[in-house]
Design an enzyme around this catalytic site. Structure first.
Site, PDB file in Angstrom:
ATOM      1  N   ASP A  36       3.670 -33.708 -23.226  1.00 45.52           N
ATOM      2  CA  ASP A  36       2.736 -34.815 -23.432  1.00 45.52           C
ATOM      3  C   ASP A  36       3.323 -35.793 -24.445  1.00 45.52           C
ATOM      4  O   ASP A  36       3.708 -35.382 -25.550  1.00 45.52           O
ATOM      5  CB  ASP A  36       1.413 -34.250 -23.950  1.00 45.52           C
ATOM      6  CG  ASP A  36       0.318 -35.290 -24.105  1.00 45.52           C
ATOM      7  OD1 ASP A  36       0.581 -36.495 -23.916  1.00 45.52           O
ATOM      8  OD2 ASP A  36      -0.814 -34.890 -24.431  1.00 45.52           O
ATOM      9  N   SER A  61      -8.286 -35.783 -24.959  1.00 45.14           N
ATOM     10  CA  SER A  61      -7.583 -37.067 -24.998  1.00 45.14           C
ATOM     11  C   SER A  61      -8.374 -38.076 -25.844  1.00 45.14           C
ATOM     12  O   SER A  61      -8.628 -37.814 -27.018  1.00 45.14           O
ATOM     13  CB  SER A  61      -7.330 -37.559 -23.574  1.00 45.14           C
ATOM     14  OG  SER A  61      -6.412 -38.626 -23.556  1.00 45.14           O
ATOM     15  N   HIS A 120      -0.058 -33.801 -20.341  1.00 46.87           N
ATOM     16  CA  HIS A 120      -1.304 -34.436 -20.769  1.00 46.87           C
ATOM     17  C   HIS A 120      -2.360 -34.326 -19.672  1.00 46.87           C
ATOM     18  O   HIS A 120      -2.076 -34.522 -18.496  1.00 46.87           O
ATOM     19  CB  HIS A 120      -1.059 -35.911 -21.093  1.00 46.87           C
ATOM     20  CG  HIS A 120      -2.251 -36.573 -21.712  1.00 46.87           C
ATOM     21  ND1 HIS A 120      -2.596 -36.401 -23.028  1.00 46.87           N
ATOM     22  CD2 HIS A 120      -3.193 -37.403 -21.183  1.00 46.87           C
ATOM     23  CE1 HIS A 120      -3.685 -37.090 -23.296  1.00 46.87           C
ATOM     24  NE2 HIS A 120      -4.073 -37.698 -22.189  1.00 46.87           N
TER      25      HIS A 120
END
Length: 311
Positions: free
Chosen positions: A252, A158, A282
């Site tokens: 995501d 991320s 995600h």
């Protein structure tokens, strides 16, 4: 790009996370950070075993940075993976990603050096980039301190994936440390509200307000958003960066931005493997009870091991 439905185990993990919505204020953020510490401690009480673990401080541009070195159960020396945690640039820590880093160490046979960096909004861009680049410079210059072979890779998930990509770009442009590989797990790069993944999947783990708030905290203004070290998709040429593995998740909101960066790398001649886990969400690489998570970690770790095998 996404399956008919989310993997049932991942959906259950998302439902548990949704009980604790992200705050969008400094006060709420401070409170969440305080709550996260004991929760993380409880989660990490019985961690996956590795050969050794050492907490230490390493020099940063504005004071020492906390780091945790994970070593395989072997004699070494080992290739070194410098890892950066996710959390929207405002959350996360070495502790929140301890489980993932341990598994990467076990599966890859490489040493993993997980680094804490300054968080926004107290420390907006470029603080995190400066810290992570300094950490890679240190690891490359001090292989003895990390039981290293001298071969260095970067990885992150991320926001940490964004930082890993930025560090790889900086190293290429500044004639900095030689980075053998970059592993970008659902990086927050090239995000555009008009992307199909943003239209279709906001509200799953991340909603529009979360993404906007993270960006406001970290970038501060549109000038910084356009900086290639803030988002490497802004770079005109990425041809000199390290070979890459880019992982995205089908459900995501950030999926299409990660895919676009993988395509940008390929266009500029960078050896790149892109994989999209169509039934995942995600953050899935830290979801401990999800079978597909374990499969994905093993696959990524194998690719890291192969990329660094000559180190």
């Amino acid at each position: 790009m996404h399956a008919d439905e989310i993997d049932p185990q991942a959906r259950a993990a998302v439902e548990r996370q949704d009980r604790f919505p992200l705050p969008h204020s400094r006060y709420g953020l401070k409170l969440l950070r305080l709550v996260t510490r004991p929760v993380t401690w409880v989660q990490n009480r019985n961690p996956p075993s590795v050969g050794a673990v050492a907490d230490r401080s390493i020099p940063g541009p504005d004071g020492d940075l906390d780091a945790r070195l994970y070593l395989p159960d072997d004699d070494g020396p080992f290739p070194t993976v410098v890892f950066f945690h996710g959390g929207g640039f405002v959350l996360g820590s070495i502790g929140t990603h301890d489980w993932l880093c341990r598994h990467l160490t076990r599966e890859s046979g490489c040493a993993v050096c997980s680094v804490d960096y300054r968080l926004a909004p107290e420390h907006p861009f470029p603080a995190a980039v400066e810290d992570t680049y300094a950490a890679v410079e240190w690891a490359a210059a001090n292989p003895g301190a990390v039981r290293g072979t001298g071969t260095v890779a970067v990885a992150g998930d991320s926001a940490g994936g964004t930082l890993a990509a930025a560090v790889a770009l900086m190293a290429a442009e500044r004639d900095g440390p030689e980075i053998a590989h970059q592993t970008l797990l659902y990086p927050s790069v090239g995000v555009n509200p008009d992307q199909a993944s943003m239209r279709d999947h906001t509200g799953i783990v991340l909603d529009e307000a979360d993404i906007e708030w993270f960006g406001d905290c970290y970038y501060g203004n549109d000038i910084h958003r356009r900086n290639a070290y803030a988002d490497p998709t802004n770079a005109g040429d990425v041809s000199g960066v390290a070979p890459a593995t880019v992982v995205t998740a089908g459900f995501d909101p950030l999926r299409d931005g990660g895919r676009a960066y993988a395509e940008q790398l390929v266009r500029d001649g960078v050896a790149t493997r892109y994989v999209n886990y169509e039934d995942m969400v995600h953050g899935f690489m830290t979801m401990r009870g999800v079978d597909r998570t374990h499969e994905a970690i093993a696959t990524v770790a194998d690719e890291i091991a192969d990329a660094l095998a000559d180190g």
